[in-house]
Design an enzyme around this catalytic site. Structure first.
Site, PDB file in Angstrom:
ATOM      1  N   ASP A 122      -7.092  -7.506   0.745  1.00  0.00           N
ATOM      2  CA  ASP A 122      -6.280  -6.273   1.719  1.00  0.00           C
ATOM      3  C   ASP A 122      -7.436  -5.069   1.928  1.00  0.00           C
ATOM      4  O   ASP A 122      -7.676  -5.086   0.460  1.00  0.00           O
ATOM      5  CB  ASP A 122      -4.629  -5.775   2.137  1.00  0.00           C
ATOM      6  CG  ASP A 122      -4.320  -5.265   2.994  1.00  0.00           C
ATOM      7  OD1 ASP A 122      -3.632  -5.145   3.579  1.00  0.00           O
ATOM      8  OD2 ASP A 122      -5.487  -3.761   2.977  1.00  0.00           O
ATOM      9  N   ILE A 123      -8.490  -4.787   2.655  1.00  0.00           N
ATOM     10  CA  ILE A 123      -9.184  -4.083   2.706  1.00  0.00           C
ATOM     11  C   ILE A 123      -7.818  -2.512   1.986  1.00  0.00           C
ATOM     12  O   ILE A 123      -9.454  -1.470   1.689  1.00  0.00           O
ATOM     13  CB  ILE A 123      -9.948  -3.816   3.980  1.00  0.00           C
ATOM     14  CG1 ILE A 123     -11.115  -3.218   3.763  1.00  0.00           C
ATOM     15  CG2 ILE A 123      -9.257  -3.031   5.317  1.00  0.00           C
ATOM     16  CD1 ILE A 123     -12.307  -3.853   5.017  1.00  0.00           C
ATOM     17  N   VAL A 168      -2.964  -5.709  13.278  1.00  0.00           N
ATOM     18  CA  VAL A 168      -3.416  -7.208  13.281  1.00  0.00           C
ATOM     19  C   VAL A 168      -2.768  -8.335  13.553  1.00  0.00           C
ATOM     20  O   VAL A 168      -1.772  -8.651  13.296  1.00  0.00           O
ATOM     21  CB  VAL A 168      -4.520  -7.245  11.937  1.00  0.00           C
ATOM     22  CG1 VAL A 168      -5.158  -8.869  12.556  1.00  0.00           C
ATOM     23  CG2 VAL A 168      -5.135  -6.125  11.617  1.00  0.00           C
ATOM     24  N   HIS A 207       0.343 -12.443   9.330  1.00  0.00           N
ATOM     25  CA  HIS A 207      -0.141 -12.209   8.165  1.00  0.00           C
ATOM     26  C   HIS A 207       0.876 -11.779   6.849  1.00  0.00           C
ATOM     27  O   HIS A 207       2.262 -10.867   7.732  1.00  0.00           O
ATOM     28  CB  HIS A 207      -0.965 -11.700   8.191  1.00  0.00           C
ATOM     29  CG  HIS A 207      -1.037 -10.082   9.001  1.00  0.00           C
ATOM     30  ND1 HIS A 207      -1.593  -9.779  10.280  1.00  0.00           N
ATOM     31  CD2 HIS A 207      -0.671  -8.989   8.202  1.00  0.00           C
ATOM     32  CE1 HIS A 207      -0.968  -9.211   9.931  1.00  0.00           C
ATOM     33  NE2 HIS A 207      -0.785  -8.182   8.939  1.00  0.00           N
TER      34      HIS A 207
HETATM   35  P1  5GP Z   1      -0.259  -5.111   9.740  1.00  0.00           P
HETATM   36  O1  5GP Z   1      -0.721  -4.755  10.977  1.00  0.00           O
HETATM   37  O2  5GP Z   1       0.709  -5.930   8.811  1.00  0.00           O
HETATM   38  O3  5GP Z   1       0.162  -4.028  10.161  1.00  0.00           O
HETATM   39  O4  5GP Z   1      -1.592  -4.664   8.526  1.00  0.00           O
HETATM   40  C1  5GP Z   1      -2.991  -4.583   8.584  1.00  0.00           C
HETATM   41  C2  5GP Z   1      -3.400  -5.207   7.597  1.00  0.00           C
HETATM   42  O5  5GP Z   1      -4.306  -6.160   7.471  1.00  0.00           O
HETATM   43  C3  5GP Z   1      -3.596  -3.967   7.005  1.00  0.00           C
HETATM   44  O6  5GP Z   1      -2.911  -3.621   5.905  1.00  0.00           O
HETATM   45  C4  5GP Z   1      -4.762  -3.571   6.803  1.00  0.00           C
HETATM   46  O7  5GP Z   1      -5.303  -2.327   5.565  1.00  0.00           O
HETATM   47  C5  5GP Z   1      -5.350  -4.980   6.738  1.00  0.00           C
HETATM   48  N1  5GP Z   1      -6.784  -5.041   7.390  1.00  0.00           N
HETATM   49  C6  5GP Z   1      -7.000  -4.454   8.684  1.00  0.00           C
HETATM   50  N2  5GP Z   1      -8.501  -4.933   8.846  1.00  0.00           N
HETATM   51  C7  5GP Z   1      -9.058  -5.427   7.203  1.00  0.00           C
HETATM   52  C8  5GP Z   1     -10.028  -6.285   7.862  1.00  0.00           C
HETATM   53  O8  5GP Z   1     -11.220  -6.793   8.516  1.00  0.00           O
HETATM   54  N3  5GP Z   1     -10.683  -6.903   6.158  1.00  0.00           N
HETATM   55  C9  5GP Z   1      -9.390  -6.800   5.344  1.00  0.00           C
HETATM   56  N4  5GP Z   1      -9.162  -7.289   3.716  1.00  0.00           N
HETATM   57  N5  5GP Z   1      -7.796  -6.277   6.129  1.00  0.00           N
HETATM   58  C10 5GP Z   1      -7.564  -6.089   6.687  1.00  0.00           C
END
Ligand code: 5GP
Ligand code: ZN
Length: 112
Positions: free
Chosen positions: A30-31, A96, A100
């Site tokens: 995670d970034i 996103v 995931h």
């Molecule tokens: P959610 O959609 O479950 O809330 O979380 C999305 C997760 O994806 C977040 O923890 C965010 O930090 C991570 N994230 C968003 N965009 C990117 C990306 O382009 N690359 C990576 N490695 N992580 C990402």
């Protein structure tokens, strides 16, 4: 080109620190990590959300859980354990829209 960030990583158009890969699944750091180990496990097939999941998506989501098991074993958490989170939709905190599984491990991982 794709406007899905995770499809971009799968296509190697966007950079990522890849931790695990098989024919159905990719996992990368995670970034913005929220635990000492924070890895996102994604099906290579674009499924937007559990809320849009179809019966034929069940296998790739199950494969994400098997990948979590493999990652846990490879990183030394098979005994200690870890947390898996799936955020679903706006009130579930999903940002996103490529489904995931968050793999969180190594100390406090935000129980609650
Ligand atoms: P959610 O959609 O479950 O809330 O979380 C999305 C997760 O994806 C977040 O923890 C965010 O930090 C991570 N994230 C968003 N965009 C990117 C990306 O382009 N690359 C990576 N490695 N992580 C990402
Ligand atoms: Zn996607």
């Amino acid at each position: 080109m794709t406007d899905c960030a995770f499809c971009g990583i799968i296509a190697r158009e966007n950079p990522a620190d890849i931790e695990y890969e098989d024919d159905a699944v990719l996992a990368f750091k995670d970034i913005y990590p929220k635990a000492p180990v924070h890895i996102l496990i994604v099906p290579k097939r674009h499924v937007p959300s559990v809320m849009a999941m179809e019966r034929e998506d069940a296998e790739v989501l199950g494969r994400c859980l098997l990948a979590a098991r493999a990652i846990g074993e490879a990183k030394g958490f098979a005994e200690r354990g870890y947390r898996l989170h799936v955020h679903c939709g706006p009130e579930g905190g999903q940002l996103v829209y490529h489904v995931h599984v968050h793999f969180l491990a190594g100390g406090r991982t935000g129980r609650g």
